[in-house]
Design a protein around this motif. Structure first.
Motif, PDB file in Angstrom:
ATOM      1  N   PHE A  54       0.823  -1.204   0.000  1.00  0.00           N
ATOM      2  CA  PHE A  54       0.000   0.000   0.000  1.00  0.00           C
ATOM      3  C   PHE A  54       0.863   1.262   0.000  1.00  0.00           C
ATOM      4  O   PHE A  54       0.533   2.247  -0.675  1.00  0.00           O
ATOM      5  N   LEU A  55       1.975   1.261   0.742  1.00  0.00           N
ATOM      6  CA  LEU A  55       2.816   2.453   0.830  1.00  0.00           C
ATOM      7  C   LEU A  55       3.352   2.846  -0.535  1.00  0.00           C
ATOM      8  O   LEU A  55       3.345   4.025  -0.912  1.00  0.00           O
ATOM      9  N   TRP A  56       3.834   1.862  -1.295  1.00  0.00           N
ATOM     10  CA  TRP A  56       4.414   2.180  -2.605  1.00  0.00           C
ATOM     11  C   TRP A  56       3.329   2.670  -3.565  1.00  0.00           C
ATOM     12  O   TRP A  56       3.587   3.590  -4.355  1.00  0.00           O
ATOM     13  N   LYS A  57       2.156   2.104  -3.506  1.00  0.00           N
ATOM     14  CA  LYS A  57       1.054   2.578  -4.343  1.00  0.00           C
ATOM     15  C   LYS A  57       0.631   3.979  -3.917  1.00  0.00           C
ATOM     16  O   LYS A  57       0.294   4.825  -4.759  1.00  0.00           O
ATOM     17  N   TRP A  58       0.648   4.214  -2.606  1.00  0.00           N
ATOM     18  CA  TRP A  58       0.266   5.511  -2.044  1.00  0.00           C
ATOM     19  C   TRP A  58       1.152   6.615  -2.593  1.00  0.00           C
ATOM     20  O   TRP A  58       0.672   7.626  -3.108  1.00  0.00           O
ATOM     21  N   ILE A  59       2.470   6.431  -2.500  1.00  0.00           N
ATOM     22  CA  ILE A  59       3.386   7.484  -2.945  1.00  0.00           C
ATOM     23  C   ILE A  59       3.409   7.577  -4.464  1.00  0.00           C
ATOM     24  O   ILE A  59       3.510   8.684  -5.023  1.00  0.00           O
ATOM     25  N   HIS A  60       3.307   6.450  -5.145  1.00  0.00           N
ATOM     26  CA  HIS A  60       3.328   6.478  -6.618  1.00  0.00           C
ATOM     27  C   HIS A  60       2.162   7.307  -7.152  1.00  0.00           C
ATOM     28  O   HIS A  60       2.342   8.124  -8.071  1.00  0.00           O
ATOM     29  N   SER A  61       0.992   7.127  -6.564  1.00  0.00           N
ATOM     30  CA  SER A  61      -0.169   7.892  -7.022  1.00  0.00           C
ATOM     31  C   SER A  61      -0.047   9.363  -6.654  1.00  0.00           C
ATOM     32  O   SER A  61      -0.542  10.240  -7.364  1.00  0.00           O
ATOM     33  N   LEU A  62       0.644   9.664  -5.552  1.00  0.00           N
ATOM     34  CA  LEU A  62       0.792  11.045  -5.106  1.00  0.00           C
ATOM     35  C   LEU A  62       1.708  11.869  -6.002  1.00  0.00           C
ATOM     36  O   LEU A  62       1.571  13.095  -6.067  1.00  0.00           O
ATOM     37  N   PHE A  63       2.642  11.228  -6.688  1.00  0.00           N
ATOM     38  CA  PHE A  63       3.574  11.984  -7.510  1.00  0.00           C
ATOM     39  C   PHE A  63       2.874  12.741  -8.634  1.00  0.00           C
ATOM     40  O   PHE A  63       3.409  13.721  -9.150  1.00  0.00           O
ATOM     41  N   ASP A  64       1.695  12.312  -9.001  1.00  0.00           N
ATOM     42  CA  ASP A  64       0.923  13.073  -9.992  1.00  0.00           C
ATOM     43  C   ASP A  64       0.617  14.479  -9.473  1.00  0.00           C
ATOM     44  O   ASP A  64       0.506  15.427 -10.248  1.00  0.00           O
ATOM     45  N   ALA A  65       0.487  14.602  -8.158  1.00  0.00           N
ATOM     46  CA  ALA A  65       0.067  15.870  -7.565  1.00  0.00           C
ATOM     47  C   ALA A  65       1.222  16.845  -7.361  1.00  0.00           C
ATOM     48  O   ALA A  65       1.063  18.044  -7.568  1.00  0.00           O
ATOM     49  N   PHE A  66       2.403  16.349  -6.922  1.00  0.00           N
ATOM     50  CA  PHE A  66       3.442  17.321  -6.578  1.00  0.00           C
ATOM     51  C   PHE A  66       4.745  17.179  -7.365  1.00  0.00           C
ATOM     52  O   PHE A  66       5.790  17.679  -6.969  1.00  0.00           O
ATOM     53  N   THR A  67       4.686  16.552  -8.531  1.00  0.00           N
ATOM     54  CA  THR A  67       5.812  16.645  -9.457  1.00  0.00           C
ATOM     55  C   THR A  67       5.804  18.039 -10.068  1.00  0.00           C
ATOM     56  O   THR A  67       4.752  18.552 -10.451  1.00  0.00           O
ATOM     57  N   LEU A  68       6.962  18.670 -10.151  1.00  0.00           N
ATOM     58  CA  LEU A  68       7.038  20.038 -10.653  1.00  0.00           C
ATOM     59  C   LEU A  68       6.530  20.136 -12.086  1.00  0.00           C
ATOM     60  O   LEU A  68       6.808  19.264 -12.919  1.00  0.00           O
ATOM     61  N   SER A  69       5.840  21.214 -12.375  1.00  0.00           N
ATOM     62  CA  SER A  69       5.284  21.425 -13.720  1.00  0.00           C
ATOM     63  C   SER A  69       6.371  21.586 -14.766  1.00  0.00           C
ATOM     64  O   SER A  69       6.113  21.440 -15.965  1.00  0.00           O
ATOM     65  N   SER A  70       7.602  21.867 -14.338  1.00  0.00           N
ATOM     66  CA  SER A  70       8.708  22.089 -15.266  1.00  0.00           C
ATOM     67  C   SER A  70       9.241  20.802 -15.888  1.00  0.00           C
ATOM     68  O   SER A  70       9.990  20.859 -16.875  1.00  0.00           O
TER      69      SER A  70
END
Length: 333
Positions: A54-70
């Motif tokens: 669950f932890l790895w899925k949790w963080i993997h899905s979160l990267f969509d939100a706070f990966t830099l727009s650049s």
């Protein structure tokens, strides 16, 4: 350039989300990890038993939100995968020192980043199987980072920021072994680096060909605040588990000691930790940290940032999503 987000009043701070109305747990559970991540997670599970998938899925899905727009569009998928693998790496070292109290293997594992030629998996006191796994994982991550278009520009910064993450892990162990040194300033200063938001950001920048270096100072200034916000979210949703595991470095526990809600001498795995936890809950320590999160959120939303090559509003919004995920997954990671 100013970026306006959620307006909060100082008199009535509030979280910008309502986690009880979301179905994030089901969404996270349904996440399909990339094949390479699944392979390394399977290897992790052969040498560690600390973390659920669950932890790895949790963080993997979160990267969509706070990966830099650049980050270049063509590299977004790879960056997300690399950062998930990096999370497995950094969590493995954290497990060594926090859950297994294995300083010898932790010290050897740190070498794979800065002095890989000195790594000796057969060194006395070192868990050979763990070092071989961590070495393989880091080699894979390092090879992919070296292929990034701006690796050379951000390599030294990344390695420095990564060392701060290692230092935060050692501080965690130090406080757990010496609860009398626990203090709120130390927790906010040292332990916040356990969130590794700076290394995550450095990875993004390695794949950001359009990022302007003159924006770096302000971006890192903002990252300081956002990392502290991320740490608060982690503290208020994991401290009860950490208390039972003998980890007393979480900000909630540290603040309770400093406020004389509990005594350092009471933090004994053989003691009545249920009573300790109940007193911490009743005295509103969690609520105080949530209020601090709201005040920090308000300040970053109102501040003007001289940043042109990154969408600051999206970056701050990503931390709102991180908090939402923390609250929705309390006790699950």
């Amino acid at each position: 350039m100013a970026h306006e987000l959620v307006e909060l009043t100082p008199q009535q701070p509030s979280l910008p989300i309502e986690p009880e109305q979301t179905d994030l747990i089901g969404e996270v559970t349904a996440v399909e990890l990339p094949e390479t991540v699944r392979e390394f997670v399977a290897q992790y599970e052969e040498v560690f038993t600390d973390r659920d998938t669950f932890l790895w899925k949790w963080i993997h899905s979160l990267f969509d939100a706070f990966t830099l727009s650049s980050v270049d569009d063509r590299d977004v998928h790879d960056v997300k995968e690399i950062k998930t693998l990096f999370t497995v790496f950094i969590t493995s070292l954290d497990d060594l020192i926090e859950s297994h109290d294995d300083q010898e293997t932790f010290d050897e594992a740190r070498r794979v980043v800065r002095d890989p030629e000195t790594v000796d998996a057969s060194r006395d006191g070192v868990n050979t199987e763990v070092i071989e796994f961590i070495d393989d994982l880091w080699t894979h991550i390092d090879e992919r980072l070296r292929s990034s278009p701006r690796y050379g520009e951000f390599k030294d910064i990344f390695e420095y920021d990564l060392r701060q993450g290692f230092n935060a892990m050692e501080y965690t162990r130090l406080v757990s072994d010496n609860a009398h040194i626990a203090n709120a300033t130390g927790a906010r200063t040292y332990d916040a680096h356990n969130m590794v938001l700076f290394p995550y950001t450095d990875i993004d920048l390695m794949f950001s060909t359009g990022f302007a270096l003159e924006d770096l100072s302000d971006l890192r200034d903002l990252t300081w605040d956002l990392q502290k916000m991320a740490r608060i979210g982690n503290w208020v949703t994991t401290w009860e588990r950490e208390l039972t595991e003998g980890d007393y470095s979480a900000g909630v526990i540290v603040q309770a000691i400093q406020d004389d809600i509990v005594a350092a001498d009471e933090l004994d795995p053989a003691g009545d930790l249920e009573d300790v936890a109940e007193r911490i809950k009743e005295c509103g320590v969690e609520e105080a940290f949530l209020d601090e999160w709201c005040q920090r959120h308000k300040r970053v939303c109102e501040r003007e940032y001289d940043i042109e090559s990154v969408d600051v509003g999206a970056y701050i919004g990503g931390m709102e999503t991180v908090m939402e995920y923390h609250l929705a997954s309390r006790g699950m990671k």
